[in-house]
Design a protein around this motif. Structure first.
Motif: not given
Length: 580
Positions: A44-48, A81-87, A105-110, A122-131
């Motif tokens: 329930g916490a905000r993703s940053n 935490g990638e799903m919450s950050l991206l959504s 840790r990578l901030s939202r801006a980073d 971007a491709s590597a992170l997308s593959r993780i999300v889809l998998d």
């Protein structure tokens, strides 16, 4: 920055990225440690921010209808935490460090800059999300425990010798295993990480004390095996966690290894409650140590036996075939009559003793012969209760030679009841209480009937007990009822005149078949790895006298299945024989 880059190159997510992208991540990322038991973020916490697990293990927990439930694990090299950050939505679950964990840790801006400027990231992170979206439960299957703590509760237990012996046995199953003896000081974290990377399994020997080593073990182990003597009592509260780890103690996997030395000082249940044990191994000989080695190596064998009335005699023949081939039975469970045969195995009885006891209790005279004019059932149930008492006595499930459970159905809430503790015969009585045939068992506000009503073939429950092989024997699949018995049936008194009061009328078969029929075509989430389905021709559910035919059929079908699957079973059997 160079140290971060070197660490990233060793991890799966980052080894596919070009040097420029790695430089950008290392320049922006913040490297820090999270102590075992601390939370990374709450549901329930905000993703940053986006996090990467560099070493250690994390657990993902979500609030369910019955409290917090584990939904997954995060291994080294995986993002968090990638799903919450991206959504842009709040976190859907809480994440805790199950043991000491290093994070990046990578901030939202980073993250937004990296996604925009570095396509490989971007491709590597997308593959993780889809998998993860496609395989939401994969982390359970892929994140097997690797760090096991052997915790001695008494100085009279030579825990170093036990850890060394266990590591050697585990290696015999083709698993690279190492062990670390009891120490005073905690090891260097990088040295320990390297030891973990070099091995499939690492055993940590420890004693319950206040040393820096014991605190280190508490923070780093994935699973604990608490080794206790039967002639000792557990300290309360049992020191199984550091102060920072208290939050995740209920998610730590703890097993009890009970050594039968000296006169019992307290019930085994006292130790179970003190440490919160999930599994209990009663060690009365060398076979128990070998069983634990197989379990840690992921080579254990679980046996699941279905209900099926008299057809369940086939289970006895199948067990004989497994034993003859040298296939171990490390966990055993069943529903209804399958639970009875499973209990015989868990008691440690020989083939001859199982045959003697089953014949005495079920074959020589009808166990369901005490008929009454029905109010809640067709029989009184006293005959069954007496026979269970004669053969199982006051044996407790938690003290059996082989880890065991059976299943009954709580029809007051429409859910399965899993019997893992308590008086064995009471659990078996509930598991075979076929509705309409045997009176139900009342347990508080619960009304317990035959396990077949909800789950006649509990492979899904067995799957949660261990990571090894599962053998399922199902005798309720086909040919379990004679249709001709229901063509122009006689009246009640005509039946009695023709068959006597001790013979079971066709309604018994009808009720028994009704209890199992609807589950057989249901796809199991966790099916058996090796499926054995004896046909048991000409044996109906209520044919209690047809022992020899059913046993022979079960033996022959199981023997053929063993031969067909020897490529999987053979290496396990060979490792046992080599160890002997």
């Amino acid at each position: 920055m160079d140290a971060i880059k070197q660490r990233l190159k060793q991890l799966r997510f980052f080894d596919q990225l070009d040097p420029e992208t790695l430089d950008a991540i290392a320049a922006r990322g913040v490297w820090y440690s999270l102590a075992g038991g601390w939370d990374l973020f709450a549901e329930g916490a905000r993703s940053n921010a986006l996090y990467f697990n560099l070493s250690g293990r994390m657990i993902v927990v979500r609030q369910g209808p019955d409290g917090e439930e584990v939904v997954g694990y995060i291994r080294a090299g995986e993002p968090v935490g990638e799903m919450s950050l991206l959504s842009g939505e709040p976190h859907s679950a809480s994440v805790y460090a199950l043991r000491d964990t290093e994070m990046l840790r990578l901030s939202r801006a980073d993250v937004e800059e990296l996604l925009h400027d570095h396509g490989e990231f971007a491709s590597a992170l997308s593959r993780i999300v889809l998998d993860r979206a496609r395989h939401p439960t994969a982390s359970f299957q892929q994140s097997a425990p690797r760090i096991f703590a052997l915790v001695a509760t008494s100085r009279s237990i030579d825990i170093d010798a036990r850890a060394k012996d266990l590591a050697e046995r585990i290696s015999g199953y083709g698993v690279n295993a190492d062990w670390m003896p009891v120490g005073e000081e905690a090891p260097d974290s990088r040295t320990f990480d390297q030891r973990e990377e070099d091995n499939d399994v690492v055993l940590l020997a420890a004693r319950v004390d206040g040393s820096a080593w014991y605190r280190f073990v508490l923070r780093h182990a994935d699973r604990f095996l608490v080794v206790a003597r039967r002639d000792a009592r557990p300290p309360r509260p049992f020191p199984m966690t550091t102060e920072t780890g208290e939050r995740v103690r209920k998610f730590r996997l703890v097993d009890l290894v009970m050594l039968y030395e000296g006169a019992p000082a307290c019930p085994v249940a006292d130790w179970i409650d003190a440490i919160g044990a999930a599994r209990i191994f009663n060690c009365r000989g060398d076979q128990c140590t070998e069983r634990i080695a197989r379990i840690i190596a992921g080579k254990s064998v679980g046996l699941v036996l279905s209900g099926g009335g008299a057809r369940a005699y086939a289970h006895i023949g199948a067990v004989q075939a497994l034993r003859e081939a040298g296939v171990p039975i490390d966990f055993v469970c069943g529903a209804s009559m399958g639970g009875i045969v499973a209990a015989c195995v868990a008691m440690g009885w020989s083939n001859e003793e199982i045959e003697h006891r089953i014949c005495d209790a079920f074959v020589e005279s009808n166990p369901l012969g005490d008929h009454v004019l029905p109010v809640v059932a067709l029989t009184k149930g006293k005959r069954v209760e007496e026979r269970l008492a004669n053969h199982f006595g006051e044996a407790l499930i938690e003290e059996l030679a082989v880890p065991f459970f059976c299943v009954s159905s709580d029809i007051s809430v429409g859910d399965a009841r899993i019997h893992r503790r308590g008086v064995l015969r009471h659990a078996l009585r509930a598991s075979i209480a076929l509705p309409g045939i045997l009176p139900p068992v009342i347990d508080g506000d619960a009304l317990l009937v035959d396990g077949a009503v909800i789950n006649n073939f509990p492979t899904d429950i067995m799957a949660g007990m261990h990571r090894g092989l599962m053998i399922g024997i199902d005798v309720a699949r086909q040919g379990t009822i004679d249709v001709d018995a229901f063509r122009d049936p006689p009246g009640f008194f005509a039946w009695i005149a023709s068959h006597g009061v001790s013979a079971a009328p066709p309604i018994v078969s009808l009720l028994m078949r009704t209890a199992t029929a609807r589950h057989e075509r249901t796809l199991k989430v966790h099916p058996a790895d090796i499926m054995i389905a004896p046909s048991v021709p000409d044996v109906e559910l209520r044919d209690w006298g047809e022992y020899d035919e059913a046993v022979a059929n079960g033996y022959n079908v199981a023997k053929a299945a063993i031969q067909e699957n020897w490529g999987v079973l053979g290496p396990i059997v060979q490792a046992i024989r080599t160890g002997d």
